[in-house]
Motif scaffolding. Structure first.
Motif, PDB file in Angstrom:
ATOM      1  N   ALA A  23       0.835  -1.201   0.000  1.00 47.71           N
ATOM      2  CA  ALA A  23       0.000   0.000   0.000  1.00 47.71           C
ATOM      3  C   ALA A  23       0.870   1.252   0.000  1.00 47.71           C
ATOM      4  CB  ALA A  23      -0.912  -0.002   1.227  1.00 47.71           C
ATOM      5  N   ASP A  41       1.748  -1.313   4.336  1.00 45.63           N
ATOM      6  CA  ASP A  41       1.062  -2.584   4.577  1.00 45.63           C
ATOM      7  C   ASP A  41       1.124  -3.465   3.323  1.00 45.63           C
ATOM      8  OD1 ASP A  41       0.388  -1.952   7.136  1.00 45.63           O
ATOM      9  OD2 ASP A  41      -1.705  -1.459   6.722  1.00 45.63           O
ATOM     10  N   GLN A  54      -0.669   4.355   0.294  1.00 46.53           N
ATOM     11  CA  GLN A  54      -1.377   5.373   1.063  1.00 46.53           C
ATOM     12  C   GLN A  54      -2.456   4.722   1.911  1.00 46.53           C
ATOM     13  OE1 GLN A  54      -3.051   7.952  -1.914  1.00 46.53           O
ATOM     14  NE2 GLN A  54      -4.554   6.464  -2.603  1.00 46.53           N
ATOM     15  N   GLU A  55      -2.977   5.488   2.813  1.00 45.56           N
ATOM     16  CA  GLU A  55      -4.056   4.990   3.666  1.00 45.56           C
ATOM     17  C   GLU A  55      -5.333   4.870   2.848  1.00 45.56           C
ATOM     18  OE1 GLU A  55      -6.234   7.165   7.193  1.00 45.56           O
ATOM     19  OE2 GLU A  55      -4.325   6.333   7.916  1.00 45.56           O
ATOM     20  N   MET A  63      -9.000  -1.079   7.202  1.00 45.09           N
ATOM     21  CA  MET A  63      -8.144   0.037   6.822  1.00 45.09           C
ATOM     22  C   MET A  63      -6.712  -0.439   6.571  1.00 45.09           C
ATOM     23  SD  MET A  63      -7.959   3.414   6.466  1.00 45.09           S
ATOM     24  CE  MET A  63      -9.334   4.097   7.400  1.00 45.09           C
ATOM     25  N   CYS A  64      -6.108   0.049   5.487  1.00 45.51           N
ATOM     26  CA  CYS A  64      -4.687  -0.207   5.246  1.00 45.51           C
ATOM     27  C   CYS A  64      -3.925   1.109   5.338  1.00 45.51           C
ATOM     28  CB  CYS A  64      -4.452  -0.863   3.891  1.00 45.51           C
ATOM     29  SG  CYS A  64      -4.666   0.231   2.473  1.00 45.51           S
ATOM     30  N   ARG A  65      -2.643   0.999   5.692  1.00 42.02           N
ATOM     31  CA  ARG A  65      -1.786   2.173   5.835  1.00 42.02           C
ATOM     32  C   ARG A  65      -0.555   2.018   4.969  1.00 42.02           C
ATOM     33  NH1 ARG A  65      -4.629   1.318  10.270  1.00 42.02           N
ATOM     34  NH2 ARG A  65      -5.574   3.122  11.329  1.00 42.02           N
ATOM     35  N   PRO A  66       0.128   3.101   4.668  1.00 40.06           N
ATOM     36  CA  PRO A  66       1.311   3.003   3.813  1.00 40.06           C
ATOM     37  C   PRO A  66       2.297   1.970   4.349  1.00 40.06           C
ATOM     38  CG  PRO A  66       0.723   5.297   4.148  1.00 40.06           C
ATOM     39  CD  PRO A  66      -0.162   4.497   5.051  1.00 40.06           C
TER      40      PRO A  66
END
Length: 537
Positions: A441, A456, A443-444, A451-454
């Motif tokens: 990922a 991940d 970006q969020e 939810m994913c975050r940078p």
């Protein structure tokens, strides 16, 4: 129809219009000089009306007028061909907008109101309306019907509209220089007059042997001081591009702006998420890519508008059987070549230029299977195939949405089989291959699993996120186990350019322990974005 524009009358009008346009097709084609002299307006109108009539025939008797009008509009929208055909489909849609909601057959005033609305929406669909065309004649027909509407039934209104259209048709020669110089009336307008004449015939229950199409007369040379209209001078754009588009309504405004900057003769009709797009451009690929950014284009058609010109004359295809595969990665390109395919490279995240892909197909042979290997390239591949077919080649697109599906298709390719059978087997093999991949990922974002975050690691199966984690190997094991839960005989692992050393080997070992009966193939693909591609057959 008599005095009632009911379901039976609408069915008869539509079917008889298709038949009348079929009989008049060649005469209307002969008038076709605007916006380009490609001689197919009659054919396009006939095919559009035929699609609408077929849609009505598919409905059961007693379907009711509301369903009939909506089916008429949708059938014409899906089957519209060419500039005039797209406009005719919008005429049907405009009529349906007003008449479908009515609980009873329309009276004269309601039918006149429907014609006015049809004229307005048809004109609004054309980015730069020109007088002396089907739009002018439609406006005059609506005005004539309105003048007749007070106290009269739909039969009188239909006759008035047809008569008004005929009067306006004669004036088109003097409204456009290109028509005057050629000694013709507008071809699309002539076709519309046939459709309205049929409506009047149904109203009176009196059917002529033929519906008049004015013949070419002596050309009128333009005065010296008369300016050359921009639409009739020069060669104009090289290609006509048409496609259906699944897209939200708010995306179409921006699409119109983009396409207007690429070419001319822009017409966009439809609504409620389904659109028919028509434009003349020099860069057909850019027009299709604009549609891909707005939504999902399909039923793509690309036609050369200057087939007789040396610059745009298609080259004859090379003879022989071949497979053309599209890919962005160097390692994958080598894999496809090793499997016997001709490769077209594209930039990561972008589709190849349409002309490049079409030329590659023609250079490959006269029986070619195309593997797009990406959902964003499938539509473009269909357009390139359509262009190659115009040159006499047999081209089929195997709708592979991932490189592992393309490899599965190539694995069963047999040039000694008949072409159709070979394509069927390749398509079957590709369809039996589930595909997944890992990506990191940037970006969020909100996904279907949270939810994913940078940074991940995302595990995707056929485009859907099914796992989020911190470790590539852990997420890969998760998607492998999930993909194999329904069975599988062969697993393909393709490592990307940024895959950590030993990732594929560790996964191969995991499969040996958990699924010992599964065959595993490990390859170096060199793809940039995805550390790992996975296929399960």
């Amino acid at each position: 129809m008599g005095e009632v524009l009911d379901e039976e009358a609408v069915r008869r009008w539509c079917r008889l219009s298709a038949e009348a346009l079929g009989r008049a097709r060649a005469e209307i084609d002969a008038l076709n000089v605007f916006p380009v002299p490609d001689g197919d307006t009659g054919t396009n109108l006939h095919l559009t009306a035929l699609a609408a009539a077929d849609a009505l025939d598919a409905l059961p008797d007693g379907a009711g007028a509301p369903r009939i009008w909506r089916a008429l509009a949708r059938g014409a929208l899906l089957g519209a061909r060419g500039n005039s055909g797209v406009i005719l489909s919008q005429v049907f849609r405009g009529l349906a907008d007003v008449l479908a909601p009515l609980e009873a057959p329309p009276d004269g005033a309601a039918f006149a109101a429907a014609l006015r609305h049809a004229s307005a929406v048809a004109r609004a669909a054309v980015e730069h309306p020109v007088e002396g065309t089907i739009l002018s004649v439609l406006s005059e027909a609506a005005a004539a019907s309105t003048a007749e509407a007070a106290g009269d039934g739909p039969a009188e209104v239909a006759r008035a509209a047809a008569a008004g259209a005929r009067r306006a048709l004669e004036r088109t020669t003097g409204q456009l220089d290109v028509l005057a110089r050629s000694g013709v009336v507008d071809a699309g307008a002539a076709g519309l007059c046939v459709v309205l004449d049929v409506l009047a015939a149904v109203a009176a229950d009196e059917y002529p042997e033929r519906y008049e199409v004015p013949a070419r007369t002596a050309a009128i040379p333009p005065p010296e001081e008369r300016a050359e209209p921009p639409d009739s001078g020069g060669r104009g754009p090289g290609y006509e591009v048409m496609y259906l588009l699944d897209a939200p309504d708010d995306a179409v405004h921006e699409l119109r702006g983009r396409l207007d900057g690429l070419g001319d003769s822009l017409v966009v009709v439809g609504g409620d998420g389904l659109w028919n797009v028509h434009v003349h451009v020099d860069d057909a690929g850019a027009a299709i890519e604009a549609g891909m950014e707005a939504g999902r284009p399909h039923r793509i058609r690309v036609a050369c508008l200057h087939a007789g010109d040396g610059e745009h004359r298609p080259q004859a295809p090379r003879t022989g059987r071949a497979v053309v595969a599209v890919t962005a990665a160097g390692g994958l390109a080598e894999l496809f070549r090793e499997c016997g395919a001709r490769v077209v490279r594209r930039e990561p995240g972008a589709a190849p230029p349409l002309a490049v892909l079409a030329d590659a197909i023609l250079a490959a042979g006269d029986e070619v299977a195309v593997l797009p290997n990406d959902p964003e390239v499938v539509a473009l591949a269909e357009a390139a195939a359509e262009r190659a077919r115009d040159c006499g080649a047999r081209i089929e697109v195997v709708p592979t949405k991932a490189s592992v599906q393309g490899m599965a298709a190539l694995a069963v390719h047999d040039p000694l089989r008949r072409f159709g059978e070979d394509v069927i087997e390749m398509t079957r093999a590709a369809g039996a291959t589930r595909f997944g991949h890992l990506e990191v990922a940037g970006q969020e974002a909100v996904t279907s699993v949270g939810m994913c975050r940078p940074g991940d690691v995302l595990g995707l199966i056929e485009g859907d996120v099914v796992a989020i984690g911190a470790d590539l190997a852990e997420v890969a094991r998760h998607i492998l186990n999930r993909m194999l839960s329904g069975g599988g005989e062969l697993v393909t692992l393709i490592a990307g350019a940024h895959a950590p050393p030993g990732l594929a080997a560790a996964l191969e070992e995991h499969l040996g322990e958990t699924h010992p009966d599964v065959e595993v193939g490990v390859y170096d693909g060199g793809q940039e974005r995805c550390p790992l591609l996975v296929g399960v057959e």
